[in-house]
Motif scaffolding. Structure first.
Motif, PDB file in Angstrom:
ATOM      1  N   LYS A   2      12.957  12.855  10.945  1.00 27.08           N
ATOM      2  CA  LYS A   2      11.554  12.548  10.692  1.00 27.08           C
ATOM      3  C   LYS A   2      11.439  11.185   9.990  1.00 27.08           C
ATOM      4  N   ILE A   3      10.534  10.345  10.501  1.00 25.68           N
ATOM      5  CA  ILE A   3      10.334   9.020   9.930  1.00 25.68           C
ATOM      6  C   ILE A   3       8.839   8.782   9.708  1.00 25.68           C
ATOM      7  N   ALA A   4       8.524   7.790   8.870  1.00 25.23           N
ATOM      8  CA  ALA A   4       7.134   7.496   8.533  1.00 25.23           C
ATOM      9  C   ALA A   4       6.925   5.990   8.492  1.00 25.23           C
ATOM     10  N   ALA A   5       5.701   5.574   8.856  1.00 26.10           N
ATOM     11  CA  ALA A   5       5.315   4.162   8.760  1.00 26.10           C
ATOM     12  C   ALA A   5       3.953   4.076   8.100  1.00 26.10           C
ATOM     13  N   ALA A   6       3.830   3.184   7.150  1.00 26.05           N
ATOM     14  CA  ALA A   6       2.568   3.022   6.435  1.00 26.05           C
ATOM     15  C   ALA A   6       1.645   2.071   7.178  1.00 26.05           C
ATOM     16  N   GLN A   7       0.384   2.437   7.223  1.00 28.85           N
ATOM     17  CA  GLN A   7      -0.670   1.492   7.587  1.00 28.85           C
ATOM     18  C   GLN A   7      -1.343   1.133   6.269  1.00 28.85           C
ATOM     19  N   TYR A   8      -1.086  -0.074   5.805  1.00 21.99           N
ATOM     20  CA  TYR A   8      -1.308  -0.428   4.398  1.00 21.99           C
ATOM     21  C   TYR A   8      -2.542  -1.304   4.235  1.00 21.99           C
ATOM     22  N   ILE A   9      -3.443  -0.860   3.383  1.00 25.08           N
ATOM     23  CA  ILE A   9      -4.663  -1.611   3.077  1.00 25.08           C
ATOM     24  C   ILE A   9      -4.453  -2.425   1.801  1.00 25.08           C
ATOM     25  N   VAL A  10      -4.584  -3.732   1.901  1.00 26.50           N
ATOM     26  CA  VAL A  10      -4.440  -4.612   0.736  1.00 26.50           C
ATOM     27  C   VAL A  10      -5.695  -4.546  -0.124  1.00 26.50           C
ATOM     28  N   GLU A  11      -5.493  -4.439  -1.437  1.00 29.92           N
ATOM     29  CA  GLU A  11      -6.593  -4.422  -2.389  1.00 29.92           C
ATOM     30  C   GLU A  11      -6.336  -5.470  -3.468  1.00 29.92           C
ATOM     31  N   LYS A  12      -7.364  -5.802  -4.221  1.00 30.08           N
ATOM     32  CA  LYS A  12      -7.205  -6.762  -5.310  1.00 30.08           C
ATOM     33  C   LYS A  12      -6.661  -6.049  -6.538  1.00 30.08           C
ATOM     34  N   ILE A  13      -5.343  -5.948  -6.565  1.00 32.72           N
ATOM     35  CA  ILE A  13      -4.643  -5.320  -7.681  1.00 32.72           C
ATOM     36  C   ILE A  13      -4.586  -6.310  -8.847  1.00 32.72           C
ATOM     37  N   GLN A  14      -4.923  -5.857 -10.033  1.00 37.11           N
ATOM     38  CA  GLN A  14      -5.034  -6.788 -11.156  1.00 37.11           C
ATOM     39  C   GLN A  14      -3.755  -6.906 -11.983  1.00 37.11           C
ATOM     40  N   THR A  15      -2.930  -5.860 -11.989  1.00 31.78           N
ATOM     41  CA  THR A  15      -1.717  -5.894 -12.795  1.00 31.78           C
ATOM     42  C   THR A  15      -0.533  -5.349 -12.010  1.00 31.78           C
ATOM     43  N   LEU A  16       0.656  -5.697 -12.465  1.00 34.19           N
ATOM     44  CA  LEU A  16       1.867  -5.186 -11.836  1.00 34.19           C
ATOM     45  C   LEU A  16       1.945  -3.669 -11.958  1.00 34.19           C
ATOM     46  N   SER A  17       1.491  -3.136 -13.082  1.00 30.07           N
ATOM     47  CA  SER A  17       1.503  -1.679 -13.271  1.00 30.07           C
ATOM     48  C   SER A  17       0.596  -0.988 -12.261  1.00 30.07           C
ATOM     49  N   GLN A  18      -0.564  -1.561 -11.995  1.00 25.37           N
ATOM     50  CA  GLN A  18      -1.466  -0.989 -10.993  1.00 25.37           C
ATOM     51  C   GLN A  18      -0.821  -1.008  -9.617  1.00 25.37           C
ATOM     52  N   TRP A  19      -0.128  -2.095  -9.317  1.00 26.76           N
ATOM     53  CA  TRP A  19       0.553  -2.182  -8.025  1.00 26.76           C
ATOM     54  C   TRP A  19       1.626  -1.099  -7.908  1.00 26.76           C
ATOM     55  N   LYS A  20       2.407  -0.911  -8.958  1.00 23.32           N
ATOM     56  CA  LYS A  20       3.443   0.121  -8.932  1.00 23.32           C
ATOM     57  C   LYS A  20       2.839   1.506  -8.771  1.00 23.32           C
ATOM     58  N   ASN A  21       1.771   1.775  -9.481  1.00 23.42           N
ATOM     59  CA  ASN A  21       1.116   3.082  -9.373  1.00 23.42           C
ATOM     60  C   ASN A  21       0.584   3.319  -7.964  1.00 23.42           C
ATOM     61  N   LYS A  22       0.106   2.253  -7.325  1.00 23.61           N
ATOM     62  CA  LYS A  22      -0.382   2.398  -5.955  1.00 23.61           C
ATOM     63  C   LYS A  22       0.761   2.803  -5.023  1.00 23.61           C
ATOM     64  N   GLN A  23       1.932   2.182  -5.199  1.00 20.11           N
ATOM     65  CA  GLN A  23       3.079   2.532  -4.353  1.00 20.11           C
ATOM     66  C   GLN A  23       3.517   3.974  -4.598  1.00 20.11           C
ATOM     67  N   ILE A  24       3.531   4.384  -5.855  1.00 21.50           N
ATOM     68  CA  ILE A  24       3.929   5.763  -6.191  1.00 21.50           C
ATOM     69  C   ILE A  24       2.975   6.762  -5.556  1.00 21.50           C
ATOM     70  N   GLN A  25       1.673   6.485  -5.662  1.00 21.97           N
ATOM     71  CA  GLN A  25       0.684   7.377  -5.051  1.00 21.97           C
ATOM     72  C   GLN A  25       0.829   7.401  -3.536  1.00 21.97           C
ATOM     73  N   LEU A  26       1.154   6.250  -2.958  1.00 29.51           N
ATOM     74  CA  LEU A  26       1.350   6.177  -1.514  1.00 29.51           C
ATOM     75  C   LEU A  26       2.495   7.085  -1.086  1.00 29.51           C
ATOM     76  N   PHE A  27       3.592   7.047  -1.812  1.00 30.63           N
ATOM     77  CA  PHE A  27       4.747   7.870  -1.452  1.00 30.63           C
ATOM     78  C   PHE A  27       4.552   9.328  -1.838  1.00 30.63           C
ATOM     79  N   ASP A  28       3.691   9.590  -2.816  1.00 23.54           N
ATOM     80  CA  ASP A  28       3.362  10.983  -3.134  1.00 23.54           C
ATOM     81  C   ASP A  28       2.723  11.677  -1.931  1.00 23.54           C
ATOM     82  N   GLU A  29       2.034  10.908  -1.107  1.00 25.68           N
ATOM     83  CA  GLU A  29       1.393  11.478   0.084  1.00 25.68           C
ATOM     84  C   GLU A  29       2.415  12.015   1.083  1.00 25.68           C
ATOM     85  N   LEU A  30       3.665  11.584   0.952  1.00 27.60           N
ATOM     86  CA  LEU A  30       4.715  12.012   1.879  1.00 27.60           C
ATOM     87  C   LEU A  30       5.476  13.234   1.397  1.00 27.60           C
ATOM     88  N   THR A  31       5.125  13.740   0.212  1.00 25.74           N
ATOM     89  CA  THR A  31       5.913  14.802  -0.411  1.00 25.74           C
ATOM     90  C   THR A  31       6.098  16.006   0.504  1.00 25.74           C
TER      91      THR A  31
END
Length: 289
Positions: A2-31
């Motif tokens: 089983k494999i997955a590919a993201a269709q990724y929507i770019v947003e105006k992320i203000q901090t590096l922490s926000q960017w990291k949290n977005k990636q974590i939430q994205l991968f949480d969707e694959l749990t």
């Protein structure tokens, strides 16, 4: 597999922490899906531009130059994410400067071994060559092995050149091609998707495309990008008649999930209605002219 590919929507992320949290939430969707591999799109890293102070007043060259300070953190973050989620990750491509030359690079990261290797874009587009001076390092394609999959990567425009993978499909039995992509509008999107589907047909292999979409301003390299993610198989016995295993709708944020049957792929290569994989060896193993 089983494999997955993201269709990724770019947003105006203000901090590096926000960017990291977005990636974590994205991968949480694959749990619940538990894929073995996840592909992220070309230039997905450029979302980090929006964390730069006064990014609107910076040239694209300066934005890329500023991004170099995040390279180590970018890689270590995806190594941790790969380990924590127990998933192989092909990172978003990152514009990296080495010896004063610019390359477009994606990394293959294993949950057990960390960063295995990288793949540079082999064929910069005219825009990339003329606007940001992107170089071709003439690095050969890497082949990554995960279970039954012998995996190669063609970054976006590379997928429009069949000669780049012919050797790897034949000599190294590549059976899965990954295409991280960033395209401007429908024409660019169509070229990459048609190229990906053609590679699946020609080599009787699976091809997985991950796309980026951006409708915010402030980074010329990704502005107005548009695309969809998809997974293709050869349109032959045991697979969909149109060869499409999965695809997203244009411009929505989502993952596509595909369960790849490599035994069926082997059967198509040897016993399918057509034998592109074998016949290309038999009839075209020497120069025609």
């Amino acid at each position: 597999m089983k494999i997955a590919a993201a269709q990724y929507i770019v947003e105006k992320i203000q901090t590096l922490s926000q960017w990291k949290n977005k990636q974590i939430q994205l991968f949480d969707e694959l749990t619940k899906e538990t894929p073995l591999l996840a592909l992220l799109p070309e230039y997905g890293s450029m979302e980090l531009v929006f964390t730069q102070e006064n990014y609107l007043s910076l040239s694209l060259h300066q934005q890329i130059l500023n991004m170099q300070e995040w390279k180590s953190e970018f890689l270590s973050f995806f190594e941790r994410l790969s380990f924590e989620k127990n998933i192989n990750i092909v990172t978003p491509s990152f514009p990296i400067i080495e010896e004063n030359e610019l390359y477009n690079r994606t990394w293959f990261i294993s949950p057990k071994k960390g960063m295995l290797a990288y793949q540079d874009k082999l064929t910069p587009t005219p825009y990339e060559r003329n606007t940001i001076g992107l170089k071709n390092k003439k690095k050969q394609m890497e082949i990554f092995q995960v279970q039954q999959a012998n995996i190669g990567i063609q970054v976006c425009y590379d997928s429009e050149f069949p000669q780049l993978i012919q050797h790897y499909a034949q000599a190294k039995c590549m059976n899965l091609l990954l295409v991280p992509s960033c395209t401007d509008g429908l024409r660019g999107m169509t070229r990459v998707q048609n190229g990906a589907q053609a590679r699946a047909l020609e080599n009787q292999m699976f091809v997985l495309v991950s796309s980026i979409t951006c409708h915010v301003t402030g980074c010329e390299l990704i502005e107005n990008s548009q695309g969809y993610s998809a997974c293709y198989a050869p349109p032959d016995t045991g697979f969909p008649e149109n060869g499409i295993l999965a695809r997203c709708q244009i411009d929505e944020s989502c993952w596509i999930i595909a369960d790849l049957d490599f035994n069926q792929l082997d059967n198509v290569r040897s016993e399918g209605e057509v034998r592109n994989y074998l016949d290309s060896k038999s009839f075209y193993n020497e120069k025609l002219l």
